[in-house]
Write an enzyme that holds these catalytic residues in place. Structure first.
Site, mmCIF file in Angstrom:
data_model
loop_
_atom_site.group_PDB
_atom_site.id
_atom_site.type_symbol
_atom_site.label_atom_id
_atom_site.label_comp_id
_atom_site.label_asym_id
_atom_site.label_seq_id
_atom_site.Cartn_x
_atom_site.Cartn_y
_atom_site.Cartn_z
ATOM 1 N N ARG A 232 50.550 31.790 59.922
ATOM 2 C CA ARG A 232 51.549 32.643 59.197
ATOM 3 C C ARG A 232 50.801 33.012 57.766
ATOM 4 O O ARG A 232 50.140 32.306 57.214
ATOM 5 C CB ARG A 232 52.948 31.705 58.818
ATOM 6 C CG ARG A 232 53.624 31.400 59.889
ATOM 7 C CD ARG A 232 54.382 32.627 60.527
ATOM 8 N NE ARG A 232 55.239 32.484 61.588
ATOM 9 C CZ ARG A 232 54.965 32.351 62.925
ATOM 10 N NH1 ARG A 232 53.914 32.946 63.305
ATOM 11 N NH2 ARG A 232 55.710 32.240 63.569
ATOM 12 N N GLU A 261 55.923 41.167 57.516
ATOM 13 C CA GLU A 261 55.541 41.909 58.877
ATOM 14 C C GLU A 261 56.649 42.604 59.353
ATOM 15 O O GLU A 261 57.823 42.125 59.560
ATOM 16 C CB GLU A 261 54.995 41.049 59.740
ATOM 17 C CG GLU A 261 53.699 40.215 59.309
ATOM 18 C CD GLU A 261 53.205 39.237 60.301
ATOM 19 O OE1 GLU A 261 51.889 38.776 60.260
ATOM 20 O OE2 GLU A 261 53.970 38.854 61.202
ATOM 21 N N HIS A 285 48.898 40.909 63.951
ATOM 22 C CA HIS A 285 49.518 39.999 64.766
ATOM 23 C C HIS A 285 49.643 39.924 66.208
ATOM 24 O O HIS A 285 50.718 39.879 66.949
ATOM 25 C CB HIS A 285 51.105 39.842 63.894
ATOM 26 C CG HIS A 285 51.698 38.257 64.149
ATOM 27 N ND1 HIS A 285 52.501 37.999 62.988
ATOM 28 C CD2 HIS A 285 51.698 37.370 65.023
ATOM 29 C CE1 HIS A 285 53.024 36.763 63.599
ATOM 30 N NE2 HIS A 285 52.369 36.210 64.693
#
Length: 318
Positions: A232, A261, A285
């Site tokens: 994270r 995000e 990601h």
């Protein structure tokens, strides 16, 4: 009959089998945060990935019985509010045990062997102008024998450890920051940061782990060390990391996550001068997103819905 609302269908590229019990299915490819309350009105089961499900939202959804998180992390869900309203929360576990560790090593190998710098050197014509058969302009380091500190040794951290041992790395299982005692087989947090050639993050984002690595921790790392984060973005103080890369506190970083995000409002790590650095790799990601992993996620998601309907919730967080 359950009304199931899938708010972020586009986030999973897989064959998502519909559950085997009578239901009404509503799917949205994407959902804005401001649309969540309206779309979940009357829903008994909500399927979410990264959208926030907070207390004020939950209070306005009296029919809601289950939040099925199509991911492992649940920091976007108010678990206390779900518990207070008797709402079951289930997540996905173990599906990324191969894909995330492989992405960690993709970043680590690229940084250790200066792949980006060498690619740029070829594009610039450096090899073509070389007086010998090769162009050795940048240092190359082997993983064999290097010390890897793993912060968070669950399924994903364990997968990274297995690959690290196959490469001949020496693994330091990192104790929790500020822990009053050190478990057998673990290394104190500060010691691990100081000794590691590579630090890899695999812990959840909680109030306790937010900015787990800030300026003091980054300065405590070796100037030759690499930092990998596929967990994270909020685990690392991003402004401090930008300074660390620009001022040479550490040798490089490979990140697959940011604190917000998508980073539509900008982020210090998206500055052109940082993205141009060959020792900073940022991917959007995608460490979790191999096709086999996404299919495993989809299969487990359906199984979670069916288990809930049977009155036997699995992978239950709340």
């Amino acid at each position: 009959m359950h009304r199931i609302v899938h708010l972020e269908g586009e986030s999973i590229i897989a064959d998502l089998r519909r559950p085997d019990f009578p239901h009404h299915w509503v799917e949205h490819a994407t959902t804005l945060q401001l649309q969540v309350a309206g779309r979940l009105a009357g829903a008994t089961i909500a399927i979410v990935n990264k959208l926030s499900i907070r207390a004020e939202l939950i209070a306005g959804l009296p029919a809601l019985q289950m939040v099925a998180v199509a991911a492992t992390g649940t920091n976007n869900i108010d678990l206390d509010a779900c518990r207070a309203h008797g709402i079951v929360v289930s997540n996905i576990r173990g599906y990324a045990v191969h894909t995330v560790p492989e992405h960690v090593f993709a970043l680590l190998l690229a940084l250790s062997r200066n792949v980006v710098a060498y690619r740029q050197a070829v594009a610039a014509g450096n090899w073509q102008r070389s007086r010998q058969f090769c162009c050795i302009d940048y240092p190359i380091r082997d993983l064999h024998g290097a010390k890897l500190a793993v912060i968070g040794s669950g399924n994903l951290g364990g997968g990274v450890i297995r690959l690290a041992e196959a490469f001949g790395m020496r693994v330091l299982r990192c104790e929790r920051k500020g822990a009053p005692s050190v478990r057998p087989g673990y290394t104190p947090f500060d010691q691990a940061l100081h000794e590691a050639d590579v630090v890899s993050l695999h812990c959840p984002l909680t109030p306790e782990t937010k900015n787990l690595l800030g300026e003091p921790e980054l300065r405590a790392m070796r100037p030759s060390a690499l930092l990998i984060n596929t967990a994270r973005g909020g685990l690392v103080d991003e402004a401090a990391l930008a300074r660390a890369l620009q001022q040479g506190w550490i040798a490089g970083a490979g990140f697959d996550v940011l604190s917000v995000e998508p980073p539509s409002t900008g982020n210090v790590l998206l500055a052109p001068q940082l993205l141009a650095l060959p020792n900073f790799l940022l991917t959007p990601h995608v460490a979790w997103a191999s096709r086999p992993a996404m299919q495993a996620l989809a299969d487990q998601l359906t199984a979670n819905l069916e288990a809930f309907n049977r009155g036997e919730p699995q992978n239950q967080v709340v």
